[in-house]
Design a protein around this motif. Structure first.
Motif, PDB file in Angstrom:
ATOM      1  N   TYR A   1      13.275   3.657  -7.836  1.00 29.11           N
ATOM      2  CA  TYR A   1      13.817   3.988  -6.515  1.00 29.11           C
ATOM      3  C   TYR A   1      13.084   3.194  -5.443  1.00 29.11           C
ATOM      4  CZ  TYR A   1      15.561   6.574  -2.515  1.00 29.11           C
ATOM      5  OH  TYR A   1      16.168   6.901  -1.326  1.00 29.11           O
ATOM      6  N   GLY A   2      11.754   3.146  -5.537  1.00 28.22           N
ATOM      7  CA  GLY A   2      10.972   2.407  -4.559  1.00 28.22           C
ATOM      8  C   GLY A   2      11.276   0.917  -4.580  1.00 28.22           C
ATOM      9  N   ALA A   3      11.473   0.369  -5.779  1.00 28.16           N
ATOM     10  CA  ALA A   3      11.793  -1.058  -5.891  1.00 28.16           C
ATOM     11  C   ALA A   3      13.128  -1.360  -5.230  1.00 28.16           C
ATOM     12  CB  ALA A   3      11.811  -1.473  -7.360  1.00 28.16           C
ATOM     13  N   ALA A   4      14.122  -0.510  -5.498  1.00 28.19           N
ATOM     14  CA  ALA A   4      15.442  -0.728  -4.902  1.00 28.19           C
ATOM     15  C   ALA A   4      15.383  -0.612  -3.380  1.00 28.19           C
ATOM     16  CB  ALA A   4      16.436   0.283  -5.462  1.00 28.19           C
TER      17      ALA A   4
ATOM     18  N   ALA B   1       3.244   1.646  -2.717  1.00 25.06           N
ATOM     19  CA  ALA B   1       4.468   0.845  -2.706  1.00 25.06           C
ATOM     20  C   ALA B   1       5.469   1.405  -1.698  1.00 25.06           C
ATOM     21  CB  ALA B   1       5.076   0.802  -4.103  1.00 25.06           C
ATOM     22  N   ALA B   2       5.616   2.730  -1.685  1.00 27.40           N
ATOM     23  CA  ALA B   2       6.557   3.353  -0.751  1.00 27.40           C
ATOM     24  C   ALA B   2       6.143   3.110   0.696  1.00 27.40           C
ATOM     25  CB  ALA B   2       6.639   4.853  -1.032  1.00 27.40           C
TER      26      ALA B   2
ATOM     27  N   LEU C   1       4.995  -4.290  -6.261  1.00 27.82           N
ATOM     28  CA  LEU C   1       4.156  -3.176  -6.691  1.00 27.82           C
ATOM     29  C   LEU C   1       4.997  -2.059  -7.302  1.00 27.82           C
ATOM     30  CD1 LEU C   1       1.422  -1.856  -6.911  1.00 27.82           C
ATOM     31  CD2 LEU C   1       1.614  -1.129  -4.508  1.00 27.82           C
ATOM     32  N   ALA C   2       6.154  -1.769  -6.705  1.00 28.79           N
ATOM     33  CA  ALA C   2       7.023  -0.727  -7.252  1.00 28.79           C
ATOM     34  C   ALA C   2       7.476  -1.073  -8.664  1.00 28.79           C
ATOM     35  CB  ALA C   2       8.234  -0.522  -6.340  1.00 28.79           C
TER      36      ALA C   2
ATOM     37  N   LEU D   1       7.450  -6.346   2.497  1.00 29.32           N
ATOM     38  CA  LEU D   1       8.507  -5.824   1.641  1.00 29.32           C
ATOM     39  C   LEU D   1       8.484  -6.482   0.261  1.00 29.32           C
ATOM     40  CD1 LEU D   1      11.129  -5.652   4.470  1.00 29.32           C
ATOM     41  CD2 LEU D   1      10.310  -3.680   3.154  1.00 29.32           C
ATOM     42  N   ARG D   2       8.148  -7.772   0.204  1.00 29.52           N
ATOM     43  CA  ARG D   2       7.989  -8.421  -1.107  1.00 29.52           C
ATOM     44  C   ARG D   2       6.850  -7.773  -1.887  1.00 29.52           C
ATOM     45  NH1 ARG D   2       8.643 -13.108   2.056  1.00 29.52           N
ATOM     46  NH2 ARG D   2      10.717 -14.046   1.819  1.00 29.52           N
ATOM     47  N   ALA D   3       5.748  -7.498  -1.184  1.00 33.22           N
ATOM     48  CA  ALA D   3       4.605  -6.853  -1.839  1.00 33.22           C
ATOM     49  C   ALA D   3       4.985  -5.449  -2.313  1.00 33.22           C
ATOM     50  CB  ALA D   3       3.423  -6.786  -0.882  1.00 33.22           C
TER      51      ALA D   3
END
Length: 302
Positions: A236-239, A199-200, A228-229, A222-224
């Protein structure tokens, strides 16, 4: 046995189960006065809290782990705790503190002749120094770490260093190198079935692609990364992913969509206390919603 079982659960991404086992093990270790196990478990509990975005408890457990490791003279536990405390301070935007903790961990690993641990510390120092704008020092640390990981074949650690190198190349305007480095890291993450790191790296690759002038392609990545995050409970990764997605969406000519993504990122970042990401989200919102002009201001409609 509970400590070991917790480790097994943690390594397969079952963090809630790991935390429960660690907490039971900590109670037992404290009851019998097993100080070394107590120090180790305090670190592990702090690490789980940190990974799922509970920064307050994570900081408290790390500090307790440091105190226990000093009492038990456990240099290894002290070193890994200093390293993880440094990365948590980086997430929280406390960059000077992060450098202090990481340099302390680096000094302990150098004294012990632990080249692998030293490389981990250098990779994390490169990450912090990059964000502080100290690019030459960051590049030196990251290249040193990458060489060590390549020599020792420690793929998981190499992936994180490639992530940081890609971001550094992007900041230096070397977008082709940034993309190639992120693609290499992403391939290694997928090869190792490390979905959190995948994800990162997806987000980093998306950022590199955006920097090279392909916002639509970047937005897909970036959506993917964001999805995934969220799936692997990596706040943190999602944000970080959704905030860069906001920038990509803005670049495609959709300010309303960009504002929505930025608000999502802002909410996650505030919940986790990720101050640098709060600032990034507000920067996007100040473009899409001009009334958001100061860090800490609430966007309209919230």
């Amino acid at each position: 046995m509970r400590l070991t079982y917790g480790q097994a659960l943690w390594s397969t991404g079952r963090r809630d189960g790991a935390l429960a086992e660690y907490e039971l093990a900590l109670q037992l270790a404290e009851q019998v006065g097993w100080l070394s196990a107590t120090a180790y478990l305090l670190h592990n509990i702090g690490l789980v809290h940190s990974q799922v975005g509970r920064s307050g408890p994570a900081l408290e457990y790390y500090r307790r782990a440091l105190a226990a490791s000093r009492r038990a003279d456990l240099e290894y536990v002290r070193t890994v705790t200093l390293n993880d405390l440094g990365t948590l301070c980086w997430e929280l935007g406390r960059l000077d503190e992060a450098v202090t903790h990481l340099e302390a961990a680096l000094a302990l690993n150098q004294r012990a002749g632990n080249a692998q641990g030293e490389a981990v510390n250098r990779s994390n120092l490169g990450m912090v120094l990059r964000q502080m704008g100290e690019f030459a020092a960051a590049l030196d640390h990251l290249n040193h770490a990458r060489h060590t990981f390549e020599q020792t074949g420690v793929r998981q650690s190499e992936v994180g260093t490639l992530d940081e190198l890609s971001q550094l190349y992007a900041q230096l305007g070397e977008h082709a190198e940034a993309r190639a480095t992120a693609e290499r890291g992403l391939a290694l993450a997928r090869e190792g079935h490390d979905r959190r790191t995948e994800a990162a790296l997806l987000a980093t690759l998306g950022s590199a692609v955006l920097g090279s002038g392909s916002p639509t392609e970047a937005a897909e990545m970036l959506r993917a990364a964001y999805d995934l995050a969220r799936e692997v409970s990596y706040p943190y990764g999602a944000a970080a992913a959704v905030i860069v997605l906001a920038r990509a969406t803005l670049a495609t000519g959709d300010p309303a969509g960009a504002a929505g993504h930025a608000r999502t990122g802002l909410s996650i970042a505030r919940s986790g206390g990720y101050q640098s990401l709060v600032t990034e989200a507000l920067t996007v919102l100040s473009t899409t919603e001009p009334e958001v002009v100061a860090v800490g201001a609430e966007p309209a409609g919230r």
